[in-house]
Design a protein around this motif. Structure first.
Motif, mmCIF file in Angstrom:
data_model
loop_
_atom_site.group_PDB
_atom_site.id
_atom_site.type_symbol
_atom_site.label_atom_id
_atom_site.label_comp_id
_atom_site.label_asym_id
_atom_site.label_seq_id
_atom_site.Cartn_x
_atom_site.Cartn_y
_atom_site.Cartn_z
ATOM 1 N N GLN A 303 0.820 -1.216 0.000
ATOM 2 C CA GLN A 303 0.000 0.000 0.000
ATOM 3 C C GLN A 303 0.855 1.268 0.000
ATOM 4 O O GLN A 303 0.525 2.242 -0.686
ATOM 5 N N GLN A 304 1.951 1.266 0.757
ATOM 6 C CA GLN A 304 2.732 2.493 0.912
ATOM 7 C C GLN A 304 3.728 2.728 -0.223
ATOM 8 O O GLN A 304 4.020 3.870 -0.561
ATOM 9 N N TYR A 305 4.236 1.638 -0.832
ATOM 10 C CA TYR A 305 5.328 1.825 -1.807
ATOM 11 C C TYR A 305 5.107 1.131 -3.152
ATOM 12 O O TYR A 305 5.921 1.268 -4.045
ATOM 13 N N MET A 306 3.997 0.385 -3.279
ATOM 14 C CA MET A 306 3.724 -0.284 -4.546
ATOM 15 C C MET A 306 2.428 0.209 -5.189
ATOM 16 O O MET A 306 2.033 -0.275 -6.253
ATOM 17 N N GLY A 307 1.751 1.157 -4.543
ATOM 18 C CA GLY A 307 0.568 1.779 -5.127
ATOM 19 C C GLY A 307 -0.704 0.953 -5.057
ATOM 20 O O GLY A 307 -1.682 1.239 -5.767
ATOM 21 N N TYR A 308 -0.742 -0.074 -4.201
ATOM 22 C CA TYR A 308 -1.943 -0.904 -4.075
ATOM 23 C C TYR A 308 -2.941 -0.254 -3.118
ATOM 24 O O TYR A 308 -2.553 0.364 -2.120
ATOM 25 N N THR A 309 -4.220 -0.420 -3.405
ATOM 26 C CA THR A 309 -5.259 0.029 -2.473
ATOM 27 C C THR A 309 -5.386 -1.009 -1.358
ATOM 28 O O THR A 309 -4.878 -2.129 -1.463
ATOM 29 N N SER A 364 8.973 -4.183 -9.687
ATOM 30 C CA SER A 364 8.243 -4.506 -10.912
ATOM 31 C C SER A 364 7.425 -5.792 -10.768
ATOM 32 O O SER A 364 6.868 -6.281 -11.752
ATOM 33 N N ALA A 365 7.342 -6.344 -9.550
ATOM 34 C CA ALA A 365 6.630 -7.606 -9.326
ATOM 35 C C ALA A 365 5.172 -7.479 -9.756
ATOM 36 O O ALA A 365 4.469 -6.552 -9.339
ATOM 37 N N ASP A 366 4.719 -8.422 -10.615
ATOM 38 C CA ASP A 366 3.335 -8.381 -11.075
ATOM 39 C C ASP A 366 2.435 -9.153 -10.106
ATOM 40 O O ASP A 366 2.901 -9.748 -9.135
ATOM 41 N N HIS A 469 11.368 13.618 -7.166
ATOM 42 C CA HIS A 469 10.930 12.414 -7.858
ATOM 43 C C HIS A 469 11.979 11.302 -7.741
ATOM 44 O O HIS A 469 11.641 10.139 -7.478
ATOM 45 N N ILE A 470 13.244 11.669 -7.910
ATOM 46 C CA ILE A 470 14.331 10.685 -7.787
ATOM 47 C C ILE A 470 14.383 10.140 -6.355
ATOM 48 O O ILE A 470 14.569 8.942 -6.135
ATOM 49 N N ASN A 471 14.191 11.024 -5.386
ATOM 50 C CA ASN A 471 14.198 10.593 -3.988
ATOM 51 C C ASN A 471 13.060 9.610 -3.707
ATOM 52 O O ASN A 471 13.228 8.631 -2.965
ATOM 53 N N HIS A 472 11.897 9.867 -4.328
ATOM 54 C CA HIS A 472 10.758 8.953 -4.162
ATOM 55 C C HIS A 472 11.102 7.564 -4.708
ATOM 56 O O HIS A 472 10.787 6.537 -4.082
ATOM 57 N N LEU A 473 11.767 7.532 -5.871
ATOM 58 C CA LEU A 473 12.159 6.254 -6.466
ATOM 59 C C LEU A 473 13.172 5.525 -5.577
ATOM 60 O O LEU A 473 13.115 4.305 -5.399
ATOM 61 N N ILE A 474 14.103 6.287 -5.010
ATOM 62 C CA ILE A 474 15.107 5.693 -4.120
ATOM 63 C C ILE A 474 14.437 5.147 -2.853
ATOM 64 O O ILE A 474 14.761 4.049 -2.375
ATOM 65 N N GLU A 475 13.491 5.913 -2.330
ATOM 66 C CA GLU A 475 12.761 5.481 -1.135
ATOM 67 C C GLU A 475 12.001 4.186 -1.409
ATOM 68 O O GLU A 475 11.993 3.262 -0.585
ATOM 69 N N GLN A 476 11.387 4.105 -2.586
ATOM 70 C CA GLN A 476 10.659 2.895 -2.972
ATOM 71 C C GLN A 476 11.605 1.694 -3.018
ATOM 72 O O GLN A 476 11.294 0.612 -2.513
ATOM 73 N N GLN A 477 12.782 1.903 -3.604
ATOM 74 C CA GLN A 477 13.776 0.830 -3.677
ATOM 75 C C GLN A 477 14.290 0.463 -2.286
ATOM 76 O O GLN A 477 14.481 -0.717 -1.973
ATOM 77 N N ALA A 478 14.508 1.466 -1.452
ATOM 78 C CA ALA A 478 15.045 1.230 -0.107
ATOM 79 C C ALA A 478 14.095 0.370 0.724
ATOM 80 O O ALA A 478 14.527 -0.582 1.401
ATOM 81 N N PHE A 479 12.811 0.680 0.688
ATOM 82 C CA PHE A 479 11.847 -0.094 1.460
ATOM 83 C C PHE A 479 11.636 -1.490 0.877
ATOM 84 O O PHE A 479 11.361 -2.433 1.617
ATOM 85 N N MET A 480 11.780 -1.614 -0.446
ATOM 86 C CA MET A 480 11.701 -2.943 -1.066
ATOM 87 C C MET A 480 12.884 -3.807 -0.610
ATOM 88 O O MET A 480 12.720 -4.964 -0.206
ATOM 89 N N LEU A 481 14.105 -3.235 -0.653
ATOM 90 C CA LEU A 481 15.300 -3.972 -0.222
ATOM 91 C C LEU A 481 15.210 -4.333 1.259
ATOM 92 O O LEU A 481 15.629 -5.428 1.663
ATOM 93 N N SER A 482 14.673 -3.423 2.050
ATOM 94 C CA SER A 482 14.512 -3.687 3.475
ATOM 95 C C SER A 482 13.517 -4.831 3.702
ATOM 96 O O SER A 482 13.754 -5.722 4.527
#
Length: 522
Positions: A303-309, A364-366, A469-482
């Motif tokens: 919900q927070q980083y992959m855009g799911y409702t 990019s996980a479907d 925008h770049i920071n948002h992308l980095i944040e998304q990657q950071a939370f995914m890696l975490s």
């Protein structure tokens, strides 16, 4: 009275339609209880807005139930001896229905929290006693089936809760998340009383262990509030959290010493002298804590980083129930033929495989990639609860089942709270580390950075907007890696638990609640 207790023999099992009806109503009561522990989670924004308080104040609607429920669960054994199993269970359901009605009618946040405290207190004995009554309802050789029927409700309800709570809040109004308990509870109470009132357990007028009860309330209350508020207050950087931690630690130490030396303890800690009880309780609690923490983490990430409702995150979690429901009857039917430690090992190894699969997720996980591990997790769920509960209760006398079930469920619930707090905190801490590492490459000298800024500039963004925008992308990657780190570490923990369960003696499904069962030797 004491003599009657010592010579008590359980009534004969139910048969035919009564057996089916008994299973249904006991499962319904459990379902209602477990559902209510999670149904309010997604409704907090609506409740807070409607009652004019902040979302952080609104979270006390969840915390108040969790704290009071955690206090009441381990009291089940003592309350059963004082009031009788059937009378206590039926009264708990009726009072739970009344508390649910009052929660829905609450005019302000203070009254809602007060009624949720009452709801949590009266709900405490329901889950342990539903286990005990089910074991009494079925013949010993079918106790595995009884536990399988019980476990299905505890598997489905946590997934159903957020989905149902979200739908009710969006389409009707939040009070109805409490009102739906009324018809279910009244039906369950009425049928339970008609079926079981002649099967009451002996009553002993035990003195009230006021010191033990008071210390239990203090240390459990402090611990639950600390776990709930820790992340918000930055854990031990907060004086409030330090004080709560010390109160919980000192209170727990005093409680253990007092209860072990009290003639009529409010919680029978001597059960931990039995090898299968302490091993089963420990493994069940640790496994549940890791599992529940990950169940909370996955929807948060989606919900927070992959855009799911919230609805779609719930849909991704839902398939866990499919294989669990399909396989649970098989597990229950075959338990008397198989070493239960082997079934528990299957559960832990499957959990490890599922979490290892999730450790490979990327941004990019479907949908299919996300759903497959959740579907496979149903296998682990089917082999997790039933065998471990049977191992924990094996060899205990029927009159000890309520105490043992209450104590093991208390450990499981508390471990779930620990798991959630630890995993969500680690997720944020590891994400901060990954974020710092990833941003080291974002410099004016970096070709990739220059190209990205140039591309975003052509899209009409200012430099500040581009960097944001770049920071948002980095944040998304950071939370995914975490999240990947957490999933991988959790997989390793489950493999360790697969070894730990073999410290128990060979469990026998028939020994759960059967007098003198071999599975629970000291």
């Amino acid at each position: 009275m004491a003599e009657a207790q010592a010579t008590y023999t359980p009534p004969p099992p139910l048969q035919g339609a009564q057996l089916v009806l008994g299973t249904v109503v006991l499962s319904l009561a459990t379902f209602m209880n477990v559902l209510d522990s999670s149904i309010a989670n997604v409704s907090i924004p609506a409740i807070s807005g409607d009652l004019g308080v902040s979302p952080s104040q609104g979270t006390w609607v969840i915390t108040s139930f969790a704290v009071s429920n955690a206090i009441a669960v381990p009291l089940t054994g003592w309350l059963t001896q004082r009031f009788g199993m059937v009378r206590l269970f039926t009264s708990s359901i009726v009072l739970f229905v009344l508390a649910s009605l009052l929660c829905g009618l609450a005019p302000n946040i203070g009254m809602l929290i007060f009624f949720r405290v009452i709801q949590g207190l009266v709900a405490g004995p329901m889950i342990p006693l539903s286990q005990a009554l089910l074991l009494q309802t079925y013949p010993p050789e079918k106790s595995g089936v009884a536990l399988a029927m019980w476990s299905m409700t505890t598997l489905v309800a946590p997934v159903t809760g957020p989905l149902l709570g979200g739908w009710i809040t969006d389409n009707i109004s939040w009070p109805w998340i409490f009102y739906i308990n009324i018809p279910i509870g009244l039906f369950a109470a009425l049928v339970t009383w008609n079926l079981y009132r002649d099967r009451e357990t002996p009553i002993r007028k035990l003195p009230i262990d006021t010191v033990g009860l008071a210390s239990l309330v203090i240390w459990v209350g402090a611990l639950q509030i600390m776990l709930d508020k820790g992340k918000e207050l930055d854990w031990f950087a907060s004086t409030q959290i330090i004080v709560l931690g010390l109160v919980a630690l000192i209170g727990f130490a005093f409680f253990v010493i007092w209860e072990l030396n009290e003639e009529h303890p409010v919680v029978d800690l001597r059960l931990f002298a039995r090898r299968n009880f302490w091993v089963g309780t420990l493994v069940l609690a640790l496994g549940y804590g890791v599992m529940f923490g990950n169940i909370v983490l996955l929807p948060l990430w989606l919900q927070q980083y992959m855009g799911y409702t919230a609805t779609w995150a719930g849909i991704i979690m839902a398939p866990v129930g499919v294989l669990a429901i399909v396989l649970s009857p098989y597990v229950g039917n075959s338990m008397h033929k198989v070493d239960l430690r082997l079934y528990a090992t299957i559960a832990f190894v499957t959990f490890a495989i599922v979490l290892w699969m999730r450790a490979g997720f990327n941004t990019s996980a479907d949908l299919e990639t996300l759903l497959i591990p959740t579907f496979v997790q149903g296998i682990a769920m089917a082999f997790f609860f039933v065998p471990l509960v049977a191992i924990t209760l094996s060899g205990l006398r029927p009159e000890s089942i309520p105490s043992a079930s209450g104590l093991s469920n208390f450990a499981r619930i508390t471990a779930g709270a620990f798991g959630t707090s630890i995993i969500t905190t680690l997720w944020e801490d590891r994400a901060a580390e990954h974020h710092a590492h990833l941003t080291e490459a974002i410099t004016d000298a970096s070709i990739a950075t220059t190209q990205a800024l140039s591309t975003l500039d052509k899209l009409g963004m200012t430099r500040d907007q581009s960097l944001s925008h770049i920071n948002h992308l980095i944040e998304q990657q950071a939370f995914m890696l975490s999240a990947n780190d957490i999933f991988a570490a959790s997989a390793a923990l489950f493999l360790l638990l697969a070894g730990l369960v073999w410290l128990a003696r060979r469990g026998d499904a028939q020994a759960a609640g059967a007098p003198g069962g071999a599975g629970g030797a000291h």
